[in-house]
Scaffold this active site. Structure first.
Site, PDB file in Angstrom:
ATOM      1  N   ASP A 162      38.327  19.489  22.210  1.00 35.88           N
ATOM      2  CA  ASP A 162      38.611  20.788  22.826  1.00 35.88           C
ATOM      3  C   ASP A 162      38.898  20.612  24.319  1.00 35.88           C
ATOM      4  OD1 ASP A 162      36.692  23.916  22.945  1.00 35.88           O
ATOM      5  OD2 ASP A 162      38.513  23.265  23.977  1.00 35.88           O
ATOM      6  N   ILE A 163      40.086  20.926  24.733  1.00 35.96           N
ATOM      7  CA  ILE A 163      40.524  20.720  26.135  1.00 35.96           C
ATOM      8  C   ILE A 163      39.634  21.495  27.114  1.00 35.96           C
ATOM      9  CG2 ILE A 163      42.191  22.642  26.262  1.00 35.96           C
ATOM     10  CD1 ILE A 163      44.101  20.610  27.670  1.00 35.96           C
ATOM     11  N   GLY A 186      45.411  30.475  20.173  1.00 33.58           N
ATOM     12  CA  GLY A 186      45.449  29.009  20.321  1.00 33.58           C
ATOM     13  C   GLY A 186      44.748  28.496  21.567  1.00 33.58           C
ATOM     14  N   ASP A 240      45.706  28.761  24.580  1.00 36.91           N
ATOM     15  CA  ASP A 240      45.773  29.807  25.622  1.00 36.91           C
ATOM     16  C   ASP A 240      44.528  30.684  25.524  1.00 36.91           C
ATOM     17  OD1 ASP A 240      48.388  32.274  26.458  1.00 36.91           O
ATOM     18  OD2 ASP A 240      46.738  31.428  27.611  1.00 36.91           O
TER      19      ASP A 240
HETATM   20  N1  APR Z   1      41.988  22.241  22.844  1.00 32.21           N
HETATM   21  C1  APR Z   1      43.069  21.419  22.721  1.00 32.21           C
HETATM   22  N2  APR Z   1      44.147  21.734  21.968  1.00 32.21           N
HETATM   23  C2  APR Z   1      44.123  22.921  21.325  1.00 32.21           C
HETATM   24  C3  APR Z   1      43.042  23.828  21.420  1.00 32.21           C
HETATM   25  C4  APR Z   1      41.943  23.436  22.224  1.00 32.21           C
HETATM   26  N3  APR Z   1      40.864  24.226  22.388  1.00 32.21           N
HETATM   27  N4  APR Z   1      43.340  24.922  20.651  1.00 32.21           N
HETATM   28  C5  APR Z   1      44.540  24.696  20.101  1.00 32.21           C
HETATM   29  N5  APR Z   1      45.024  23.492  20.484  1.00 32.21           N
HETATM   30  C6  APR Z   1      46.271  22.824  20.110  1.00 32.21           C
HETATM   31  C7  APR Z   1      46.888  23.258  18.801  1.00 32.21           C
HETATM   32  O1  APR Z   1      46.264  22.596  17.719  1.00 32.21           O
HETATM   33  C8  APR Z   1      48.323  22.785  19.009  1.00 32.21           C
HETATM   34  O2  APR Z   1      48.436  21.414  18.670  1.00 32.21           O
HETATM   35  O3  APR Z   1      47.229  23.145  21.083  1.00 32.21           O
HETATM   36  C9  APR Z   1      48.525  22.926  20.518  1.00 32.21           C
HETATM   37  C10 APR Z   1      49.419  24.093  20.929  1.00 32.21           C
HETATM   38  O4  APR Z   1      49.254  25.156  20.006  1.00 32.21           O
HETATM   39  P1  APR Z   1      49.202  26.688  20.493  1.00 32.21           P
HETATM   40  O5  APR Z   1      47.946  26.927  21.216  1.00 32.21           O
HETATM   41  O6  APR Z   1      49.518  27.515  19.294  1.00 32.21           O
HETATM   42  O7  APR Z   1      50.379  26.804  21.561  1.00 32.21           O
HETATM   43  P2  APR Z   1      51.973  26.838  21.360  1.00 32.21           P
HETATM   44  O8  APR Z   1      52.410  26.260  20.069  1.00 32.21           O
HETATM   45  O9  APR Z   1      52.512  26.251  22.640  1.00 32.21           O
HETATM   46  O10 APR Z   1      52.282  28.402  21.317  1.00 32.21           O
HETATM   47  C11 APR Z   1      52.091  29.142  22.497  1.00 32.21           C
HETATM   48  O11 APR Z   1      50.676  30.712  21.407  1.00 32.21           O
HETATM   49  O12 APR Z   1      48.543  31.178  22.017  1.00 32.21           O
HETATM   50  C12 APR Z   1      49.835  31.605  22.124  1.00 32.21           C
HETATM   51  O13 APR Z   1      49.912  32.713  24.252  1.00 32.21           O
HETATM   52  C13 APR Z   1      50.329  31.559  23.547  1.00 32.21           C
HETATM   53  O14 APR Z   1      52.325  32.768  23.025  1.00 32.21           O
HETATM   54  C14 APR Z   1      51.811  31.483  23.322  1.00 32.21           C
HETATM   55  C15 APR Z   1      51.919  30.580  22.091  1.00 32.21           C
END
Ligand code: APR
Length: 178
Positions: free
Chosen positions: A16-17, A38, A40
């Site tokens: 988890d980042i 996600g 974000d």
């Molecule tokens: N730590 C690290 N990586 C994470 C975490 C976390 N806590 N949560 C999710 N991820 C990973 C996901 O597994 C994926 O591999 O981050 C990567 C990006 O996925 P998303 O969060 O869905 O982001 P993205 O595909 O860039 O889509 C962005 O999603 O959440 C919304 O507001 C955001 O509209 C934007 C879109």
């Protein structure tokens, strides 16, 4: 600096980042910068409401660009928000835009002399960017940047799932053997 030295400045972490003790975490945001799901959602939950308050003053972030805010309740001092491209099949400049996300995020980190920065797999979740291509872009843009810049000293690629961790490991291995 040889490719091997450069690759030593890249680390892979499965987890988890929002928990990482780094100076900057990159947020895979959307162009409004007003939060989402996600990573974000996880970053905003961990940072607390002050983060959204600051994001509201930024005025959004076009796809491919990056914006820096404080980290608030996160261990990280900064959050670098970047809006990745949505995957539409690959013929709408998605690969160039993802490359710009990495370059612009690294540029902001370098300007603040950030020592350690962590990236999630930008665009590889909701935005459906194919992992294998995204990982190659992440490495090639990062190595290209590190070659000409002292900061950040270390770049961490954080995987939140087994599959993405494996893709990062395979690309790291391929680059090491070159
Ligand atoms: N730590 C690290 N990586 C994470 C975490 C976390 N806590 N949560 C999710 N991820 C990973 C996901 O597994 C994926 O591999 O981050 C990567 C990006 O996925 P998303 O969060 O869905 O982001 P993205 O595909 O860039 O889509 C962005 O999603 O959440 C919304 O507001 C955001 O509209 C934007 C879109």
């Amino acid at each position: 600096m040889s490719n091997l030295d450069l690759i030593e400045r890249i680390e892979l972490i499965y987890g988890d980042i929002t928990k990482l003790e780094v100076e900057a975490v990159v947020n895979a945001a959307n162009s409004t910068l007003l939060g989402g799901g996600g990573v974000d959602g996880a970053i905003h939950r961990a940072a607390g409401p002050e983060l959204l308050k600051e994001c509201r003053t930024v005025g959004g972030c076009p796809t491919g660009e990056a914006r820096l805010t404080k980290g608030y309740n996160l261990p990280a001092k900064y959050v670098i928000h970047t809006a990745g491209p949505v995957w539409h099949g690959g013929n709408q400049r998605e690969e160039q835009l993802l490359a710009e996300c990495y370059r612009n995020s690294l540029q902001l980190a370098s300007a603040k002399a950030v020592k350690k920065i962590a990236f999630p797999a930008i665009s590889c979740g909701v935005y459906r960017f194919p992992l294998e291509r995204a990982v190659k872009i992440a490495f090639s843009e990062t190595l290209g940047f590190l070659k000409n810049n002292r900061y950040p000293e270390v770049v961490i690629f954080v995987s939140f799932g087994e599959k993405s961790y494996r893709y990062y490991q395979e690309e790291m291995q391929r680059l090491r053997l070159r």
